[in-house]
Enzyme design. Structure first.
Site, short mmCIF file in Angstrom:
data_model
loop_
_atom_site.label_atom_id
_atom_site.label_comp_id
_atom_site.label_asym_id
_atom_site.label_seq_id
_atom_site.Cartn_x
_atom_site.Cartn_y
_atom_site.Cartn_z
N ARG A 69 7.99 23.75 27.37
CA ARG A 69 6.54 23.69 27.58
C ARG A 69 6.14 22.28 28.01
NH1 ARG A 69 2.75 25.32 22.71
NH2 ARG A 69 3.03 27.45 23.45
N ARG A 183 -1.52 20.80 11.52
CA ARG A 183 -1.36 22.04 12.31
C ARG A 183 -1.55 21.68 13.78
NH1 ARG A 183 0.16 26.71 13.25
NH2 ARG A 183 -0.39 28.55 12.04
N LYS A 184 -1.43 22.68 14.66
CA LYS A 184 -1.67 22.42 16.08
C LYS A 184 -3.12 21.98 16.30
CE LYS A 184 -2.31 25.87 18.96
NZ LYS A 184 -2.34 27.21 19.66
N GLY A 437 -0.36 39.51 22.87
CA GLY A 437 0.65 40.37 22.27
C GLY A 437 0.60 40.49 20.76
N GLY A 443 -3.61 34.77 24.37
CA GLY A 443 -4.24 35.30 25.60
C GLY A 443 -5.75 35.39 25.48
FE1 SRM Z 1 -0.09 30.21 21.59
C1 SRM Z 1 2.10 30.26 19.04
C2 SRM Z 1 2.33 30.97 23.73
C3 SRM Z 1 -2.13 29.35 24.12
C4 SRM Z 1 -2.77 30.35 19.44
N1 SRM Z 1 1.90 30.48 21.41
C5 SRM Z 1 2.61 30.43 20.26
C6 SRM Z 1 4.10 30.49 20.54
C7 SRM Z 1 4.60 29.08 20.61
C8 SRM Z 1 4.88 31.26 19.46
C9 SRM Z 1 6.35 31.18 19.60
O1 SRM Z 1 6.97 30.22 19.15
O2 SRM Z 1 6.90 32.09 20.20
C10 SRM Z 1 4.08 31.22 21.89
C11 SRM Z 1 5.22 30.90 22.82
C12 SRM Z 1 5.68 32.16 23.50
C13 SRM Z 1 6.41 31.91 24.77
O3 SRM Z 1 7.66 31.96 24.78
O4 SRM Z 1 5.75 31.71 25.78
C14 SRM Z 1 2.70 30.85 22.39
N2 SRM Z 1 0.11 30.05 23.54
C15 SRM Z 1 1.15 30.53 24.26
C16 SRM Z 1 0.84 30.52 25.74
C17 SRM Z 1 2.06 30.27 26.61
C18 SRM Z 1 0.18 31.85 26.14
C19 SRM Z 1 0.12 32.08 27.64
O5 SRM Z 1 0.84 32.97 28.09
O6 SRM Z 1 -0.60 31.37 28.32
C20 SRM Z 1 -0.23 29.42 25.79
C21 SRM Z 1 0.36 28.04 25.93
C22 SRM Z 1 -0.70 26.99 26.02
C23 SRM Z 1 -0.14 25.63 26.33
O7 SRM Z 1 0.11 25.37 27.51
O8 SRM Z 1 0.04 24.84 25.39
C24 SRM Z 1 -0.82 29.58 24.38
N3 SRM Z 1 -2.07 29.82 21.74
C25 SRM Z 1 -2.74 29.59 22.89
C26 SRM Z 1 -4.15 29.69 22.67
C27 SRM Z 1 -5.24 29.63 23.75
C28 SRM Z 1 -5.86 28.28 23.95
O9 SRM Z 1 -5.34 27.26 23.51
O10 SRM Z 1 -6.92 28.28 24.57
C29 SRM Z 1 -4.32 29.98 21.32
C30 SRM Z 1 -5.65 30.24 20.59
C31 SRM Z 1 -6.46 28.99 20.47
C32 SRM Z 1 -6.11 28.14 19.30
O11 SRM Z 1 -4.96 27.70 19.19
O12 SRM Z 1 -6.98 27.89 18.48
C33 SRM Z 1 -3.00 30.06 20.75
N4 SRM Z 1 -0.28 30.24 19.56
C34 SRM Z 1 -1.47 30.37 18.88
C35 SRM Z 1 -1.18 30.52 17.47
C36 SRM Z 1 -2.22 30.67 16.33
C37 SRM Z 1 -2.63 29.31 15.84
C38 SRM Z 1 -3.18 29.30 14.45
O13 SRM Z 1 -3.92 28.35 14.13
O14 SRM Z 1 -2.84 30.17 13.64
C39 SRM Z 1 0.23 30.51 17.35
C40 SRM Z 1 1.04 30.64 16.05
C41 SRM Z 1 1.14 29.35 15.30
O15 SRM Z 1 0.81 28.27 15.79
O16 SRM Z 1 1.57 29.45 14.15
C42 SRM Z 1 0.74 30.34 18.67
FE1 SF4 Z 2 3.38 35.35 21.46
FE2 SF4 Z 2 1.00 34.18 21.42
FE3 SF4 Z 2 1.32 36.42 22.77
FE4 SF4 Z 2 1.42 36.44 20.07
S1 SF4 Z 2 -0.35 36.01 21.32
S2 SF4 Z 2 2.75 37.53 21.52
S3 SF4 Z 2 2.35 34.40 19.70
S4 SF4 Z 2 2.35 34.47 23.20
#
Ligand code: SRM
Ligand code: SF4
Length: 518
Positions: A69, A183-184, A437, A443
């Site tokens: 990433r 956290r993030k 998902g 998403g």
């Molecule tokens: Fe996300 C975790 C993908 C935007 C909320 N996110 C993950 C992980 C890293 C989980 C994992 O280890 O498998 C996913 C990686 C999957 C992969 O192989 O691609 C993943 N998140 C993504 C991406 C790639 C979705 C996409 O297809 O665009 C986005 C990457 C953004 C970037 O460039 O950094 C992505 N994730 C988001 C967003 C949207 C945003 O930021 O506008 C959110 C909701 C907003 C927020 O964070 O408040 C988001 N992701 C999460 C969460 C829930 C966070 C929480 O506080 O509980 C997780 C799970 C966690 O962190 O424990 C997570």
């Molecule tokens: Fe993976 Fe985020 Fe999609 Fe859930 S919402 S399936 S953590 S990429």
């Protein structure tokens, strides 16, 4: 003596414990060794968690093929950087690709651990970094994708976004001051009138506002999505001059780092601290950290427009120049696409590319005289400037193809289904359909007209992939989050449900063939 007294980390949750034992960034010094011993011989915590401090994600779905990433501030990159990224994924053949993310960023796939030292060297040569892009770090910082070229923008936020990233990451070297947050953390800086960054879903968002005739930003805090709770950001009652943005981000991050709740990871995002303290105490703590008092917020901000998707051809503020927004279906790029995009940016533009939170690409600085030829490029048959109405606004997270949290497959399904629907209904306006998902909401289904969140359901005695349906998400001016309107619709039964929603709520007309077959 209790266990906690003999071992101070004993009462911490698993994540706090491993962070306390060894800072995530420490793996930077060990990356050559990891590359030599291979992923199977690595310590599991280093492999599954700490590597994310370098942006390297172990994928249990594809063991041995890592995800990388990046950080792409404001989503802006050069053709040279895009070519470097293309070369990286190209070496993995069919396993290699890249996704444009919902944070204006790129994630590379298929990466082998043994190649990481070489890849990092290449990144350094072209000014790219993936540092601190995962786990308890600040994510890619978003800004208007048309900053500096939009005739109607208020503040060109490109430098600010870069400066905030440099502060947090020590200019890409890694910064231990911010590698152990609770956290993030998400930051967005908007200088535009259409809230192109989704300010409302960031832990800190800057939105343009005039105070006593001066142009600066109102500050929102605490927006986030998680599986258990989703909240829109709330006003911090602060207005800052652009020159204060970096210092304010730093102060908020220090307050969050030192006081944020760490016992329960489901209750660790910034909003939980604001809940516990109240926004006034939080504001006072930030002022104390800054060592100066902050001005109260301007009465109103300047977000006055609906959100734009930037797809198509638009005149820039620089006369004779245009930006061209290309639609990239569900953000998926292959090496050859990336090479082509870089070439197109060089031949027709200024060698610059921009990514959007809708997972699309913009080619800026195309002169009037080059436009016609650009629009004839074969790549634009797939990455269209005038895509079909429904596909135009489709966004999807990674889903089960690569993500182990996923409850359903998303990207391929999303694309297949929208194309089938497009054949059955005609829409005179885009409808923003977002797939995610699982309840982590990457998403962003809560910002969509129709949001689809993966879940499981029972059908004919079997467990099947299904979605909860969200509606009512409003973006741009007066943005607010959508809510769940339907639970557990099996994906196989989804098409007629979506078709009805499109007809009933978005003025879609059934095409003749669909009328006769329903
Ligand atoms: Fe996300 C975790 C993908 C935007 C909320 N996110 C993950 C992980 C890293 C989980 C994992 O280890 O498998 C996913 C990686 C999957 C992969 O192989 O691609 C993943 N998140 C993504 C991406 C790639 C979705 C996409 O297809 O665009 C986005 C990457 C953004 C970037 O460039 O950094 C992505 N994730 C988001 C967003 C949207 C945003 O930021 O506008 C959110 C909701 C907003 C927020 O964070 O408040 C988001 N992701 C999460 C969460 C829930 C966070 C929480 O506080 O509980 C997780 C799970 C966690 O962190 O424990 C997570
Ligand atoms: Fe993976 Fe985020 Fe999609 Fe859930 S919402 S399936 S953590 S990429």
């Amino acid at each position: 003596m209790t266990q906690a007294a003999t071992n101070p980390t004993a009462t911490l949750n698993k994540f706090e414990k491993f962070k306390a034992e060894k800072d995530g960034l420490a793996v930077k010094q060990e990356i050559d060794r990891f590359a030599q011993i291979g992923w199977e011989a690595m310590d599991e915590t280093d492999r599954d968690h700490r590597l994310k401090w370098l942006g390297v994600f172990f994928r249990p779905v594809t063991p041995g093929k890592f995800m990388l990433r990046m950080r792409i501030p404001s989503g802006i990159l050069t053709s040279g950087q895009m070519r470097t990224l293309a070369e990286v994924v190209q070496r993995y053949g069919e396993d290699g690709n890249a996704d444009i993310t919902t944070r204006q960023n790129l994630q590379l796939r298929g990466i082998r651990l043994e190649d990481i030292p070489d890849i990092f060297q290449r990144f350094e040569q072209v000014g790219l970094t993936s540092v601190q892009s995962g786990m308890d770090n600040v994510r890619n910082i978003t800004g208007s994708p048309v900053a500096g070229i939009d005739a109607d923008e208020l503040i060109d936020t490109r430098d600010l976004v870069q400066q905030v990233q440099d502060m947090i990451t020590n200019s890409g070297e890694g910064n231990p001051a911010f590698t152990n947050l609770p956290r993030k953390f998400n930051i967005a800086i908007a200088g535009c009138r259409d809230n192109s960054v989704h300010a409302e879903i960031n832990d800190i968002a800057f939105v343009p506002a005039f105070k006593d005739g001066a142009l600066g930003f109102n500050v929102l805090v605490g927006g986030f999505f998680s599986a258990k709770r989703c909240e829109a950001a709330i006003p911090m009652d602060v207005w800052v001059d652009p020159s204060q943005v970096v210092a304010l981000c730093e102060a908020i991050l220090i307050v969050y780092r030192d006081h944020g709740l760490r016992a329960n990871r489901q209750k660790a995002r910034l909003m939980w601290l604001i809940d516990e303290w109240g926004v006034e105490k939080f504001r006072a703590a930030v002022e104390q950290q800054l060592g100066t008092s902050l001005q109260t917020a301007a009465e109103k901000d300047e977000i006055a427009w609906d959100k734009r998707d930037h797809i198509g051809v638009y005149a820039q503020k620089q006369s004779g120049l245009n930006y061209v927004g290309l639609h990239v279906p569900v953000g998926r790029l292959f090496a050859q696409d990336m090479v082509e995009l870089a070439r197109i940016a060089d031949v027709y533009g200024s060698g610059e590319l921009r990514l959007t939170v809708e997972q699309n690409v913009i080619i800026p600085n195309v002169s009037d005289s080059r436009l016609e030829l650009l629009l004839k490029e074969p790549l634009l048959e797939r990455f269209s400037v005038s895509p079909a109405m429904l596909e135009r606004s489709l966004v999807s997270c990674t889903g089960s193809q690569f993500c182990n949290f996923a409850l359903i497959e998303t990207k391929n399904r999303a694309l297949g289904l929208i194309r089938e629907l497009e054949a059955e209904v005609s829409c005179s306006q885009p409808v923003r359909v977002h797939w995610t998902g699982c309840p982590n909401s990457c998403g962003q289904p809560q910002v969509a007209d129709i949001g689809l969140m993966g879940t499981k359901a029972r059908k004919d005695g079997k467990t099947v992939e299904a979605v909860d349906i969200y509606m009512g998400g409003k973006v741009g001016k007066n943005a607010h989050l959508g809510t769940c309107v339907m639970k557990s619709v099996p994906c196989d039964d989804l098409k007629p449900v979506l078709r009805n929603l499109l007809v009933e709520h978005f003025g879609a007309q059934l095409k003749e063939e669909a009328v006769t077959s329903t």
